[in-house]
Design an enzyme around this catalytic site. Sequence first.
Site, mmCIF file in Angstrom:
data_model
loop_
_atom_site.group_PDB
_atom_site.id
_atom_site.type_symbol
_atom_site.label_atom_id
_atom_site.label_comp_id
_atom_site.label_asym_id
_atom_site.label_seq_id
_atom_site.Cartn_x
_atom_site.Cartn_y
_atom_site.Cartn_z
ATOM 1 N N LYS A 54 0.927 -1.317 -0.180
ATOM 2 C CA LYS A 54 -0.332 -0.164 0.444
ATOM 3 C C LYS A 54 0.959 1.066 -0.176
ATOM 4 C CE LYS A 54 -1.999 -2.423 0.121
ATOM 5 N NZ LYS A 54 -2.229 -4.275 -0.204
ATOM 6 N N THR A 154 0.255 -19.812 12.002
ATOM 7 C CA THR A 154 1.930 -19.794 11.109
ATOM 8 C C THR A 154 1.497 -19.107 9.207
ATOM 9 O OG1 THR A 154 1.481 -22.092 10.905
ATOM 10 C CG2 THR A 154 2.689 -21.931 11.675
ATOM 11 N N GLU A 198 -2.144 -5.591 -7.932
ATOM 12 C CA GLU A 198 -1.397 -4.106 -6.871
ATOM 13 C C GLU A 198 -0.530 -3.924 -7.568
ATOM 14 O OE1 GLU A 198 -4.463 -4.560 -2.908
ATOM 15 O OE2 GLU A 198 -2.325 -4.651 -3.071
ATOM 16 N N ASP A 324 -4.255 -17.159 7.678
ATOM 17 C CA ASP A 324 -3.956 -17.983 6.146
ATOM 18 C C ASP A 324 -4.092 -19.466 5.943
ATOM 19 O OD1 ASP A 324 -3.776 -15.200 4.940
ATOM 20 O OD2 ASP A 324 -2.636 -15.500 4.692
ATOM 21 N N HIS A 456 -23.094 15.733 2.411
ATOM 22 C CA HIS A 456 -22.976 16.298 0.911
ATOM 23 C C HIS A 456 -21.559 17.585 1.266
ATOM 24 C CE1 HIS A 456 -24.089 17.135 -2.581
ATOM 25 N NE2 HIS A 456 -23.410 19.213 -2.535
HETATM 26 P P1 FAD Z 1 0.988 -13.855 8.397
HETATM 27 O O1 FAD Z 1 0.700 -12.913 8.151
HETATM 28 O O2 FAD Z 1 2.024 -15.132 7.350
HETATM 29 O O3 FAD Z 1 2.089 -14.495 9.635
HETATM 30 C C1 FAD Z 1 1.855 -15.633 10.059
HETATM 31 C C2 FAD Z 1 3.906 -15.963 10.653
HETATM 32 O O4 FAD Z 1 4.358 -17.039 11.462
HETATM 33 C C3 FAD Z 1 5.215 -15.211 9.874
HETATM 34 O O5 FAD Z 1 5.476 -14.228 10.591
HETATM 35 C C4 FAD Z 1 5.552 -15.849 10.369
HETATM 36 O O6 FAD Z 1 7.446 -16.257 10.195
HETATM 37 C C5 FAD Z 1 5.454 -17.506 11.284
HETATM 38 N N1 FAD Z 1 5.870 -18.336 11.330
HETATM 39 C C6 FAD Z 1 5.443 -19.589 10.818
HETATM 40 N N2 FAD Z 1 6.222 -20.529 11.416
HETATM 41 C C7 FAD Z 1 6.406 -20.387 12.139
HETATM 42 C C8 FAD Z 1 6.636 -21.338 13.612
HETATM 43 N N3 FAD Z 1 7.328 -21.997 13.281
HETATM 44 N N4 FAD Z 1 6.964 -20.837 14.555
HETATM 45 C C9 FAD Z 1 7.396 -19.301 14.582
HETATM 46 N N5 FAD Z 1 6.553 -18.302 13.834
HETATM 47 C C10 FAD Z 1 6.451 -18.869 12.752
HETATM 48 N N6 FAD Z 1 -5.028 -8.864 3.310
HETATM 49 C C11 FAD Z 1 -5.165 -8.224 3.391
HETATM 50 O O7 FAD Z 1 -6.490 -7.859 4.101
HETATM 51 N N7 FAD Z 1 -5.714 -6.364 3.001
HETATM 52 C C12 FAD Z 1 -4.059 -6.504 1.792
HETATM 53 O O8 FAD Z 1 -3.984 -5.458 1.484
HETATM 54 C C13 FAD Z 1 -3.492 -7.557 2.171
HETATM 55 N N8 FAD Z 1 -2.018 -7.437 0.694
HETATM 56 C C14 FAD Z 1 -1.583 -8.215 0.237
HETATM 57 C C15 FAD Z 1 0.363 -7.796 -0.668
HETATM 58 C C16 FAD Z 1 0.645 -8.956 -0.439
HETATM 59 C C17 FAD Z 1 1.874 -8.782 -1.261
HETATM 60 C C18 FAD Z 1 0.453 -10.295 0.233
HETATM 61 C C19 FAD Z 1 2.031 -11.196 -0.041
HETATM 62 C C20 FAD Z 1 -0.453 -11.072 1.028
HETATM 63 C C21 FAD Z 1 -1.565 -9.506 1.346
HETATM 64 N N9 FAD Z 1 -2.327 -9.569 2.312
HETATM 65 C C22 FAD Z 1 -3.650 -8.918 2.515
HETATM 66 C C23 FAD Z 1 -2.325 -11.315 2.737
HETATM 67 C C24 FAD Z 1 -1.664 -10.761 4.227
HETATM 68 O O9 FAD Z 1 -0.875 -10.957 4.283
HETATM 69 C C25 FAD Z 1 -2.199 -12.666 4.368
HETATM 70 O O10 FAD Z 1 -4.000 -12.760 4.456
HETATM 71 C C26 FAD Z 1 -1.845 -12.125 6.426
HETATM 72 O O11 FAD Z 1 -0.224 -11.762 6.793
HETATM 73 C C27 FAD Z 1 -2.641 -13.520 6.684
HETATM 74 O O12 FAD Z 1 -2.139 -13.125 8.543
HETATM 75 P P2 FAD Z 1 -1.759 -14.343 9.519
HETATM 76 O O13 FAD Z 1 -1.430 -14.116 10.713
HETATM 77 O O14 FAD Z 1 -3.273 -15.896 9.541
HETATM 78 O O15 FAD Z 1 -0.466 -14.816 9.094
HETATM 79 P P1 NAI Z 2 -5.266 -14.559 -6.455
HETATM 80 O O1 NAI Z 2 -5.752 -15.558 -5.414
HETATM 81 O O2 NAI Z 2 -5.970 -13.037 -6.276
HETATM 82 O O3 NAI Z 2 -5.489 -14.799 -7.603
HETATM 83 C C1 NAI Z 2 -4.038 -15.280 -8.386
HETATM 84 C C2 NAI Z 2 -4.127 -15.509 -9.587
HETATM 85 O O4 NAI Z 2 -3.085 -16.061 -10.665
HETATM 86 C C3 NAI Z 2 -6.001 -16.118 -10.071
HETATM 87 O O5 NAI Z 2 -6.311 -14.766 -11.089
HETATM 88 C C4 NAI Z 2 -5.696 -16.992 -11.025
HETATM 89 O O6 NAI Z 2 -6.823 -17.604 -11.855
HETATM 90 C C5 NAI Z 2 -4.193 -16.740 -11.619
HETATM 91 N N1 NAI Z 2 -3.487 -18.439 -11.974
HETATM 92 C C6 NAI Z 2 -3.313 -19.429 -10.862
HETATM 93 N N2 NAI Z 2 -2.063 -20.462 -11.818
HETATM 94 C C7 NAI Z 2 -1.961 -19.650 -12.836
HETATM 95 C C8 NAI Z 2 -1.133 -20.241 -13.966
HETATM 96 N N3 NAI Z 2 -0.982 -20.923 -13.897
HETATM 97 N N4 NAI Z 2 -0.884 -19.782 -15.245
HETATM 98 C C9 NAI Z 2 -1.764 -18.163 -14.923
HETATM 99 N N5 NAI Z 2 -2.245 -17.312 -14.314
HETATM 100 C C10 NAI Z 2 -2.790 -18.151 -13.146
HETATM 101 O O7 NAI Z 2 -3.867 -14.771 -4.941
HETATM 102 P P2 NAI Z 2 -2.442 -13.354 -5.904
HETATM 103 O O8 NAI Z 2 -2.913 -12.540 -6.543
HETATM 104 O O9 NAI Z 2 -1.635 -14.279 -5.685
HETATM 105 O O10 NAI Z 2 -2.953 -13.235 -3.786
HETATM 106 C C11 NAI Z 2 -2.977 -14.200 -2.998
HETATM 107 C C12 NAI Z 2 -3.948 -14.278 -1.967
HETATM 108 O O11 NAI Z 2 -3.385 -13.014 -0.990
HETATM 109 C C13 NAI Z 2 -4.948 -13.241 -1.855
HETATM 110 O O12 NAI Z 2 -5.731 -14.617 -2.368
HETATM 111 C C14 NAI Z 2 -5.546 -12.698 -1.557
HETATM 112 O O13 NAI Z 2 -5.696 -12.651 -0.362
HETATM 113 C C15 NAI Z 2 -4.416 -11.893 -0.618
HETATM 114 N N6 NAI Z 2 -4.234 -10.877 -0.929
HETATM 115 C C16 NAI Z 2 -4.860 -9.562 -0.434
HETATM 116 C C17 NAI Z 2 -4.642 -8.407 -0.909
HETATM 117 C C18 NAI Z 2 -5.802 -7.484 -0.502
HETATM 118 O O14 NAI Z 2 -6.698 -7.389 0.276
HETATM 119 N N7 NAI Z 2 -5.674 -5.634 -1.371
HETATM 120 C C19 NAI Z 2 -3.439 -7.924 -2.103
HETATM 121 C C20 NAI Z 2 -2.523 -9.377 -2.341
HETATM 122 C C21 NAI Z 2 -2.784 -10.216 -1.584
#
Ligand code: FAD
Ligand code: NAI
Length: 477
Positions: A54, A154, A198, A324, A456
């Site tokens: 972001k 995790t 994004e 997750d 508004h």
């Molecule tokens: P995580 O955030 O993955 O945290 C798990 C933690 O556990 C990690 O820090 C890891 O190091 C730790 N861990 C794992 N195993 C162990 C172990 N054995 N011992 C100790 N520690 C351990 N979601 C949104 O809602 N809005 C967004 O805008 C958004 N943008 C995203 C952008 C990107 C590029 C990505 C990749 C994801 C985005 N997400 C977004 C998804 C979001 O990051 C995840 O859904 C969220 O972080 C999940 O939270 P969590 O606590 O389940 O796991």
């Molecule tokens: P995603 O599940 O959103 O999208 C993956 C895309 O890849 C899908 O459209 C799928 O059809 C396509 N795809 C899968 N296999 C493919 C292949 N072999 N060739 C071509 N296309 C293929 O997953 P993404 O974008 O990797 O994000 C992972 C997760 O992270 C999301 O599910 C979301 O939950 C979280 N996230 C959330 C954000 C937010 O809330 N703003 C921002 C970024 C990530």
Amino acid sequence: LAAKKQHDVVVIGGGPGGYVAAIKAAQLGFDTACVEKRGRLGGTCLNVGCIPSKALLNNSHLYHQMKSDAKNRGIDVKGSVEINVEQFQKAKDTVVKQLTGGIEMLFKKNGVTYYNGNGSFEGEHSIKVTPVEGVEGTVKEESILEAKNIIVATGSEVTPFPGVTIDEERIVSSTGALSLKEIPKRLAIIGGGIIGLEMGSVYSRIGSKVTVVEFLPKIGASMDGEVATSTQKFLKKQGLDFKLNTKVISAERKGEVVQIAVENAKNGKQETIEADVLLVAIGRRPYVQGLNAEKIGLEVDKKGRLVIDENFSSKHSHIKVIGDVTFGPMLAHKAEEEGIAAAEILKTGHGHVNYNNIPSVMYSHPEVAWVGKTEEQLKEAGIKYKVGKFPFIANSRAKTNLDTEGFVKIIIDAETERLLGAHIIGPNAGEMIAEAGLALEYGASAEDVSRTCHAHPTLSEAFKEACLAAFDKPINF
Ligand code: FAD
Ligand code: NAI
């Protein structure tokens, strides 16, 4: 022999699920500890997910506005407007550091003990904490935590693409894409989901030629079909290229370029795309490495998710699993809600998450946000519905801001006129969706919303008007 410590609750993982669960458990009176191995709290979201993405989205949007739109607004930029990649990255890193550090403060404030190390199951009630090589501040020696209750949070990791090697330089995951040292002239992306769109927005705004390869006929993963089509249109207008129905056959780094062989799934036509950087964004998968979940027989489904019941319980009822690493959308706020509910269940036996009311937001410009049911889902379930739409071109604030792309689409039950879903493309859609969430949670009808006085001139008037349109007629369109 490893030192032994005792806690009421041990949380494994310090992401949005784990850190929130730990704070809530401590607030409920449990002696709580949280084990995190990456050296910083906040998980994927704060370190390499929501927050850094972001920061790049916001700053690239400002740059793009100054470059392409300032003149229209009566702002003459003397001299050139340039991206300073180092500072662009630094601004992002600063906010990540502040927010992750902030969680450590919150742990102290709430009395949560933080173990900076890897947590693994030794037994049904014992967790071994071990130092992690190369991680700053990691615990010096192994210890065993005896816990009455355990919450596993995790998280997830990037799903690899078979045969494609991620080097985080030329072939990157989202983590590498958040830290590129140069702006690639050509960025190819596998996956037209949320990450692809994004990150594609970020780099397209700052000068990359972006090509998104998606194997489905639509982008946007779980978006409503009509919204996905409009989203693709506005992104195309912004310069992103889409190759839908397209399969990636192989991708290989050849020196400083990446060659991607693709095939059209409909006509079998093959071609090779060349890019300076390839982003692989085909989804994320649950992460259980190093957890030693096998030792106590925790069940895993076909997708690698830890299996739980409706109370977040694994087969051992004192071991809860959230975020997750288990079922449901991979979103930070979903993980947080589950963290709160799991801690409450430990305390009182009750805790609740409404899975029909978890908003999704894509932080492009305009933003795309949705909550509740899509038209496709309602058709499939045979539920009769009505739709109300209101375009931002007819909203006075959007017009004032010269920011009129998009619409609000409200779906209501045909009989009761209660809100079933809201789908918004528009400036600040991610903020506006909270109103839809509140309406859904309290079972509001479209009339309830439209009889609520909205200030508004605000964008939120478009939400009110779309509700009006769903059961009657809008005023301003
Ligand atoms: P995580 O955030 O993955 O945290 C798990 C933690 O556990 C990690 O820090 C890891 O190091 C730790 N861990 C794992 N195993 C162990 C172990 N054995 N011992 C100790 N520690 C351990 N979601 C949104 O809602 N809005 C967004 O805008 C958004 N943008 C995203 C952008 C990107 C590029 C990505 C990749 C994801 C985005 N997400 C977004 C998804 C979001 O990051 C995840 O859904 C969220 O972080 C999940 O939270 P969590 O606590 O389940 O796991
Ligand atoms: P995603 O599940 O959103 O999208 C993956 C895309 O890849 C899908 O459209 C799928 O059809 C396509 N795809 C899968 N296999 C493919 C292949 N072999 N060739 C071509 N296309 C293929 O997953 P993404 O974008 O990797 O994000 C992972 C997760 O992270 C999301 O599910 C979301 O939950 C979280 N996230 C959330 C954000 C937010 O809330 N703003 C921002 C970024 C990530």
